[in-house]
Design a protein around this motif. Sequence first.
Motif, PDB file in Angstrom:
ATOM      1  N   GLU A   9       0.854  -1.269   0.053  1.00 19.54           N
ATOM      2  CA  GLU A   9      -0.076   0.069  -0.082  1.00 19.54           C
ATOM      3  C   GLU A   9       0.919   1.074   0.047  1.00 19.54           C
ATOM      4  O   GLU A   9       0.347   2.241  -0.641  1.00 19.54           O
ATOM      5  N   ARG A  10       1.868   1.116   0.572  1.00 22.14           N
ATOM      6  CA  ARG A  10       2.860   2.538   0.777  1.00 22.14           C
ATOM      7  C   ARG A  10       3.407   2.728  -0.675  1.00 22.14           C
ATOM      8  O   ARG A  10       3.639   3.786  -1.221  1.00 22.14           O
ATOM      9  N   VAL A  11       3.910   1.689  -1.224  1.00 18.82           N
ATOM     10  CA  VAL A  11       4.435   1.880  -2.615  1.00 18.82           C
ATOM     11  C   VAL A  11       3.485   2.381  -3.952  1.00 18.82           C
ATOM     12  O   VAL A  11       3.706   3.236  -4.283  1.00 18.82           O
ATOM     13  N   PRO A  58      12.568  -2.548  -2.217  1.00 20.64           N
ATOM     14  CA  PRO A  58      13.084  -3.778  -2.276  1.00 20.64           C
ATOM     15  C   PRO A  58      12.443  -4.681  -1.226  1.00 20.64           C
ATOM     16  O   PRO A  58      12.086  -4.322  -0.161  1.00 20.64           O
ATOM     17  N   ARG A  59      12.019  -5.804  -1.539  1.00 20.01           N
ATOM     18  CA  ARG A  59      11.382  -6.938  -0.679  1.00 20.01           C
ATOM     19  C   ARG A  59      12.252  -7.195   0.654  1.00 20.01           C
ATOM     20  O   ARG A  59      11.564  -7.594   1.626  1.00 20.01           O
ATOM     21  N   SER A  60      13.644  -6.885   0.609  1.00 18.49           N
ATOM     22  CA  SER A  60      14.307  -7.076   1.907  1.00 18.49           C
ATOM     23  C   SER A  60      14.204  -5.989   2.887  1.00 18.49           C
ATOM     24  O   SER A  60      14.212  -6.516   4.076  1.00 18.49           O
ATOM     25  N   ASP A 114      18.139  -4.777  -6.357  1.00 19.50           N
ATOM     26  CA  ASP A 114      18.522  -5.891  -7.036  1.00 19.50           C
ATOM     27  C   ASP A 114      17.630  -6.812  -6.244  1.00 19.50           C
ATOM     28  O   ASP A 114      16.910  -6.815  -5.411  1.00 19.50           O
ATOM     29  N   GLY A 115      17.143  -7.951  -7.043  1.00 19.19           N
ATOM     30  CA  GLY A 115      16.459  -9.082  -6.404  1.00 19.19           C
ATOM     31  C   GLY A 115      15.100  -8.947  -6.562  1.00 19.19           C
ATOM     32  O   GLY A 115      14.540  -8.010  -7.303  1.00 19.19           O
TER      33      GLY A 115
END
Length: 424
Positions: free
Chosen positions: A38-40, A114-116, A93-94
């Motif tokens: 939601e933030r993105v 990034p999902r990290s 990346d990733g």
Amino acid sequence: MRRRLIQSTLAVVLVVIAVFGVSLVIVETRTITESARERVESEAVRLASIVDSRLIVEDQVTAEILSNQVTEDRYAVIRIPGKPPIEVGTEPDGDVISASAPGEEGETVTVQEPRSSVTREVGRTLLIIGLVALLAVIAAVLLAIRQANRLASPLTDLAETAERLGSGDPRPRHRRYGVPELDRVADVLDRSAERIARMLTAERRLAADASHQLRTPLTALSMRLEEITLTDDPDTVKEEATIALTQVERLTDVVERLLTNSRDPRTGSAVTFDLDDVIQQQLAEWRPAYRSAGRAIVTSGKRHLRAVGTPGAVAQVLAALIENSLMHGGGTVALRTRVTGNQVVVEVTDEGPGIPADLGSRIFERAISGHNSTGIGLAVARDLAEADGGRLEMLQAKPAVFGLFLSRTPPDRAREDEGRQTVR
């Protein structure tokens, strides 16, 4: 038991933590992921509105202008028709979380994160949940130890109390533990200990009384049998045998009275009897013993008196007093009878040194003796006298004078007199 309580409590807590902890981890992970998405998406819509406003006024749209509008860890691409793409930030990346938003001027804004970052946030949440779970386990262990000690220690103590009762130590401990069920068990054990103590006391008292009260008739009986073995005169043999039979009857009466007193020490069987007969019987029994000791035993006072009591018990009381005079007194022993009010008094006195001053007030207590004797003769004698409504008192210490007080009124008439006085 303590270990089982701790293990069971810990197992319950671990099961609860596992069920609720896993559910909480799944819910929090989904919540964090959805929140990041939601933030993105919100970031992409916001950038698209900024680009629209600049395009409407025909202002320039560059990466430098938009760099302050994009969060540091995010990457944005703005595609405007007829212009090269504008990139803001560093492309991650990733695996990424991506969202696109179209603008009113035909542009498209894409924001990536990034999902990290989500993984880090999930990790922090898991760490907090783990710390809370650890604290819960520690608290559960401490609580389990406390409860185990609170339950196990009293049970161990109660087991020791029961073992002491079984080993013959009936002293109650009167300990309570704050747990109603355990306190109830402690109450039962204490009451059992008190009952066992009373039973043991009664048995010991019966054994002591029996050994003391049977000794005198057995001694007299053995003396009569010795007289029989030492004479060839048939008349003497017959006389001594008759006296020996009387001693046997007295032994039977003593045994029956001991058994009765062991059940109820206050039970009497008072009747009206001739006091002279009992006194003469005692004189006949004890004269040989006094003759052997070089002493005399005499009687004086009023004759033909009738008293209320149990003849056998009265005989035992007098025998105890006469025996005490023989063992601890000196000179001639005199049995004097007199009347005072509605009572007959038999006084037993001798010419000895009397009773020490330190024993005067305790002379009728059990195990109290000034001459290394058993110390129960006078105590038993007083119990026997009181069982039939009489009393035994020390009238004088030096020389020793004991008085046996017996009623002259039969029990039924005495109760009628008391009732008549009450009515008046």
